[in-house]
Scaffold this motif. Structure first.
Motif, PDB file in Angstrom:
ATOM      1  N   LEU A  52      -0.047   5.513   9.590  1.00  0.00           N
ATOM      2  CA  LEU A  52      -0.597   4.923   8.373  1.00  0.00           C
ATOM      3  C   LEU A  52      -1.928   5.585   8.011  1.00  0.00           C
ATOM      4  O   LEU A  52      -2.175   5.879   6.836  1.00  0.00           O
ATOM      5  CB  LEU A  52      -0.772   3.415   8.550  1.00  0.00           C
ATOM      6  N   GLU A  53      -2.756   5.859   8.987  1.00  0.00           N
ATOM      7  CA  GLU A  53      -4.026   6.547   8.727  1.00  0.00           C
ATOM      8  C   GLU A  53      -3.792   7.971   8.234  1.00  0.00           C
ATOM      9  O   GLU A  53      -4.524   8.463   7.372  1.00  0.00           O
ATOM     10  CB  GLU A  53      -4.907   6.555   9.982  1.00  0.00           C
ATOM     11  N   LYS A  54      -2.778   8.638   8.756  1.00  0.00           N
ATOM     12  CA  LYS A  54      -2.454   9.988   8.279  1.00  0.00           C
ATOM     13  C   LYS A  54      -2.010   9.953   6.822  1.00  0.00           C
ATOM     14  O   LYS A  54      -2.375  10.829   6.031  1.00  0.00           O
ATOM     15  CB  LYS A  54      -1.354  10.604   9.144  1.00  0.00           C
ATOM     16  N   ILE A  55      -1.213   8.946   6.471  1.00  0.00           N
ATOM     17  CA  ILE A  55      -0.762   8.806   5.077  1.00  0.00           C
ATOM     18  C   ILE A  55      -1.958   8.528   4.166  1.00  0.00           C
ATOM     19  O   ILE A  55      -2.061   9.099   3.079  1.00  0.00           O
ATOM     20  CB  ILE A  55       0.313   7.710   4.955  1.00  0.00           C
ATOM     21  N   ARG A  56      -2.851   7.669   4.608  1.00  0.00           N
ATOM     22  CA  ARG A  56      -4.055   7.386   3.810  1.00  0.00           C
ATOM     23  C   ARG A  56      -4.892   8.654   3.610  1.00  0.00           C
ATOM     24  O   ARG A  56      -5.409   8.901   2.520  1.00  0.00           O
ATOM     25  CB  ARG A  56      -4.895   6.309   4.498  1.00  0.00           C
ATOM     26  N   GLY A  57      -5.025   9.428   4.666  1.00  0.00           N
ATOM     27  CA  GLY A  57      -5.779  10.686   4.564  1.00  0.00           C
ATOM     28  C   GLY A  57      -5.115  11.668   3.614  1.00  0.00           C
ATOM     29  O   GLY A  57      -5.783  12.325   2.811  1.00  0.00           O
ATOM     30  N   GLU A  76       0.830  -1.208   0.000  1.00  0.00           N
ATOM     31  CA  GLU A  76       0.000   0.000   0.000  1.00  0.00           C
ATOM     32  C   GLU A  76       0.867   1.262   0.000  1.00  0.00           C
ATOM     33  O   GLU A  76       0.661   2.174  -0.813  1.00  0.00           O
ATOM     34  CB  GLU A  76      -0.900  -0.012   1.238  1.00  0.00           C
ATOM     35  N   ILE A  77       1.851   1.310   0.882  1.00  0.00           N
ATOM     36  CA  ILE A  77       2.738   2.476   0.975  1.00  0.00           C
ATOM     37  C   ILE A  77       3.532   2.633  -0.326  1.00  0.00           C
ATOM     38  O   ILE A  77       3.719   3.745  -0.827  1.00  0.00           O
ATOM     39  CB  ILE A  77       3.692   2.350   2.177  1.00  0.00           C
ATOM     40  N   GLY A  78       3.991   1.519  -0.890  1.00  0.00           N
ATOM     41  CA  GLY A  78       4.724   1.572  -2.157  1.00  0.00           C
ATOM     42  C   GLY A  78       3.873   2.110  -3.291  1.00  0.00           C
ATOM     43  O   GLY A  78       4.349   2.869  -4.137  1.00  0.00           O
ATOM     44  N   LEU A  84       1.711  16.856  -2.954  1.00  0.00           N
ATOM     45  CA  LEU A  84       2.514  15.674  -3.292  1.00  0.00           C
ATOM     46  C   LEU A  84       3.794  15.620  -2.465  1.00  0.00           C
ATOM     47  O   LEU A  84       4.171  14.548  -1.967  1.00  0.00           O
ATOM     48  CB  LEU A  84       2.852  15.674  -4.788  1.00  0.00           C
ATOM     49  N   ASP A  85       4.457  16.759  -2.307  1.00  0.00           N
ATOM     50  CA  ASP A  85       5.676  16.805  -1.499  1.00  0.00           C
ATOM     51  C   ASP A  85       5.395  16.398  -0.051  1.00  0.00           C
ATOM     52  O   ASP A  85       6.193  15.701   0.573  1.00  0.00           O
ATOM     53  CB  ASP A  85       6.298  18.200  -1.534  1.00  0.00           C
ATOM     54  N   SER A  86       4.267  16.844   0.463  1.00  0.00           N
ATOM     55  CA  SER A  86       3.883  16.495   1.821  1.00  0.00           C
ATOM     56  C   SER A  86       3.659  14.985   1.960  1.00  0.00           C
ATOM     57  O   SER A  86       4.118  14.364   2.925  1.00  0.00           O
ATOM     58  CB  SER A  86       2.629  17.250   2.223  1.00  0.00           C
ATOM     59  N   GLN A 126       8.364   8.926   3.430  1.00  0.00           N
ATOM     60  CA  GLN A 126       9.786   8.754   3.684  1.00  0.00           C
ATOM     61  C   GLN A 126      10.101   8.690   5.177  1.00  0.00           C
ATOM     62  O   GLN A 126      11.066   8.061   5.581  1.00  0.00           O
ATOM     63  CB  GLN A 126      10.582   9.865   3.010  1.00  0.00           C
ATOM     64  N   LYS A 127       9.282   9.321   6.004  1.00  0.00           N
ATOM     65  CA  LYS A 127       9.487   9.281   7.453  1.00  0.00           C
ATOM     66  C   LYS A 127       8.866   8.052   8.106  1.00  0.00           C
ATOM     67  O   LYS A 127       9.087   7.806   9.282  1.00  0.00           O
ATOM     68  CB  LYS A 127       8.899  10.536   8.094  1.00  0.00           C
TER      69      LYS A 127
END
Length: 121
Positions: free
Chosen positions: A90-95, A36-38, A66-68, A74-75
């Motif tokens: 992971l939920e923050k990345i999904r959001g 998912e992250i990939g 996109l940069d965000s 990356q973090k």
């Protein structure tokens, strides 16, 4: 005596099987998260390259989003399975991914066809 020996044998066998099952479950779950992250990272890097040539203000907002997203990915602590805020991050990345899709005016479920072949997270 037999009761105690049977308990000890059963406990040892159950512990061994539990460790194997936990390792198998962890590997599968980790692979799903990695996939998912990939997918998110590949998506973001591709769009970042596509928007590099355009420098208007409208694309500036897209590029910042996109940069965000790329920064958050990356973090993300891939090597630390004991990280206590893994689900929260992971939920923050999904959001953020959904926000980027909204800014880019793209559906976030990536339906490839009407059949069973689709990516949904």
């Amino acid at each position: 005596r037999f009761h105690s020996e049977g308990y000890q044998e059963g406990y040892a066998e159950g512990s061994h099987i539990g460790v194997e099952e936990g390792r198998r479950h962890g590997s599968l779950y980790g692979a799903k998260i990695g996939s998912e992250i990939g997918c998110y990272l590949g998506f973001a890097l591709t769009w970042q390259c596509l928007l590099q040539k355009c420098t208007d203000e409208k694309n500036s907002k897209k590029t910042k989003a996109l940069d965000s997203l790329i920064g958050m990915i990356q973090k993300f602590p891939y090597e630390d399975p004991t990280y206590d805020k893994l689900q929260e991050d992971l939920e923050k990345i999904r959001g953020k991914f959904k926000q980027v899709c909204s800014v880019l005016n793209i559906q976030s479920d990536f339906r490839i066809s009407s059949e069973r072949s689709s990516l949904t997270f």
